[in-house]
Scaffold this motif. Sequence first.
Motif, PDB file in Angstrom:
ATOM      1  N   PRO A  12      39.771  44.995  29.863  1.00 50.54           N
ATOM      2  CA  PRO A  12      41.053  45.985  30.564  1.00 50.54           C
ATOM      3  C   PRO A  12      40.249  46.926  31.627  1.00 50.54           C
ATOM      4  O   PRO A  12      39.333  47.398  31.718  1.00 50.54           O
ATOM      5  CB  PRO A  12      41.133  46.843  29.426  1.00 50.54           C
ATOM      6  CG  PRO A  12      40.804  46.136  28.187  1.00 50.54           C
ATOM      7  CD  PRO A  12      39.525  45.247  28.456  1.00 50.54           C
ATOM      8  N   GLY A  13      40.976  46.616  33.000  1.00 56.25           N
ATOM      9  CA  GLY A  13      40.528  47.611  34.087  1.00 56.25           C
ATOM     10  C   GLY A  13      39.459  46.713  34.830  1.00 56.25           C
ATOM     11  O   GLY A  13      39.261  47.279  35.970  1.00 56.25           O
ATOM     12  N   ALA A  14      39.105  45.560  34.374  1.00 61.16           N
ATOM     13  CA  ALA A  14      38.113  44.956  35.322  1.00 61.16           C
ATOM     14  C   ALA A  14      38.879  43.947  36.555  1.00 61.16           C
ATOM     15  O   ALA A  14      40.029  43.808  36.267  1.00 61.16           O
ATOM     16  CB  ALA A  14      37.306  43.726  34.537  1.00 61.16           C
ATOM     17  N   PRO A  15      38.264  44.171  37.573  1.00 57.62           N
ATOM     18  CA  PRO A  15      38.782  43.219  38.701  1.00 57.62           C
ATOM     19  C   PRO A  15      39.159  41.798  38.024  1.00 57.62           C
ATOM     20  O   PRO A  15      38.392  41.280  37.549  1.00 57.62           O
ATOM     21  CB  PRO A  15      37.519  43.202  39.729  1.00 57.62           C
ATOM     22  CG  PRO A  15      36.927  44.371  39.587  1.00 57.62           C
ATOM     23  CD  PRO A  15      36.797  44.584  38.095  1.00 57.62           C
ATOM     24  N   ALA A  40      33.513  40.918  36.495  1.00 58.32           N
ATOM     25  CA  ALA A  40      34.910  40.728  36.611  1.00 58.32           C
ATOM     26  C   ALA A  40      35.560  39.789  35.846  1.00 58.32           C
ATOM     27  O   ALA A  40      34.688  39.190  35.098  1.00 58.32           O
ATOM     28  CB  ALA A  40      35.066  40.231  37.981  1.00 58.32           C
ATOM     29  N   ASP A  41      36.968  39.680  35.463  1.00 54.10           N
ATOM     30  CA  ASP A  41      37.544  38.472  34.794  1.00 54.10           C
ATOM     31  C   ASP A  41      37.919  37.593  35.618  1.00 54.10           C
ATOM     32  O   ASP A  41      38.623  37.458  36.573  1.00 54.10           O
ATOM     33  CB  ASP A  41      38.719  39.282  34.350  1.00 54.10           C
ATOM     34  CG  ASP A  41      38.409  40.136  33.111  1.00 54.10           C
ATOM     35  OD1 ASP A  41      37.468  40.004  32.471  1.00 54.10           O
ATOM     36  OD2 ASP A  41      39.253  40.961  32.803  1.00 54.10           O
ATOM     37  N   LEU A 231      33.011  42.743  44.188  1.00 60.02           N
ATOM     38  CA  LEU A 231      33.419  43.784  43.354  1.00 60.02           C
ATOM     39  C   LEU A 231      33.146  45.370  43.792  1.00 60.02           C
ATOM     40  O   LEU A 231      34.020  46.161  43.798  1.00 60.02           O
ATOM     41  CB  LEU A 231      32.635  43.608  41.812  1.00 60.02           C
ATOM     42  CG  LEU A 231      32.721  42.349  41.232  1.00 60.02           C
ATOM     43  CD1 LEU A 231      32.345  42.721  39.836  1.00 60.02           C
ATOM     44  CD2 LEU A 231      34.187  41.943  41.236  1.00 60.02           C
ATOM     45  N   GLY A 232      32.095  45.428  44.654  1.00 66.26           N
ATOM     46  CA  GLY A 232      31.815  46.567  45.239  1.00 66.26           C
ATOM     47  C   GLY A 232      32.751  46.978  46.261  1.00 66.26           C
ATOM     48  O   GLY A 232      33.461  48.105  46.556  1.00 66.26           O
TER      49      GLY A 232
END
Length: 239
Positions: A12-15, A40-41, A231-232
């Motif tokens: 949950p909440g991951a890119p 990330a997912d 991700l950054g």
Amino acid sequence: MPEVPLGDAGTPGAPRVGVVTFPGSLDDRDAAAAVRLAGADPIPLWHGDSDLHGVDAVVLPGGFSYGDYLRAGAIARFSPVVGAVVAAARDGLPVLGICNGFQVLCEAGLLPGALTRNSGLHFICRDQRLRVETSSTAWTSAYTAGEEILIPVKHGEGRYVVDASTLAELTAQDRVVVRYVGGNPNGSVDDIAGVCSENRRVVGLMPHPEHAVEELTGPGTDGLRMFTSVLGDLLRAAL
């Protein structure tokens, strides 16, 4: 869409980073594993999808999309998912094309130039030293410009070619992302291994960063930062 077991239920909440599978893709699961290691997912995207399912970034992996008939990436360029990727990329979606994915991005017009048969006409598979030329892209911000890294290459049509005026433009705009050092494996112009778009959100490269993300299976972990970089970038964009 066929079942493509690239990831689990997700965090949950991951890119969410989409990983495209074409008929003939070989490295989609490796790319998904790299995305997951980065935090990330990985979201499976099928070549027939015209909806990117709300992903935050997209990876076009290596392989032989549609068997590389006509030429590498030429048919994949017309797939529904690439049409969706092109539209989203022009709106700023980060996109990474690896090997065959780089070829698709050039065929689709998101990146300049073309990838042609290696100068020696042989398939090349080896660990390759690269120099990161710019850290100011969505996919290279975790590197330092001038840093040398070790990433595998494996391709038969990886010779990057571009006309002289476009080459001068790429150089002037700091859009050459990585160059081969310690020997050019395919004869690419100016030792270019990867380039980026004008908005610096789309990157294509022939080497395979997803194969250098774990000490156990790769030549070090230099490739992982390409995935943590985006991700950054997404985190900074959200602030």
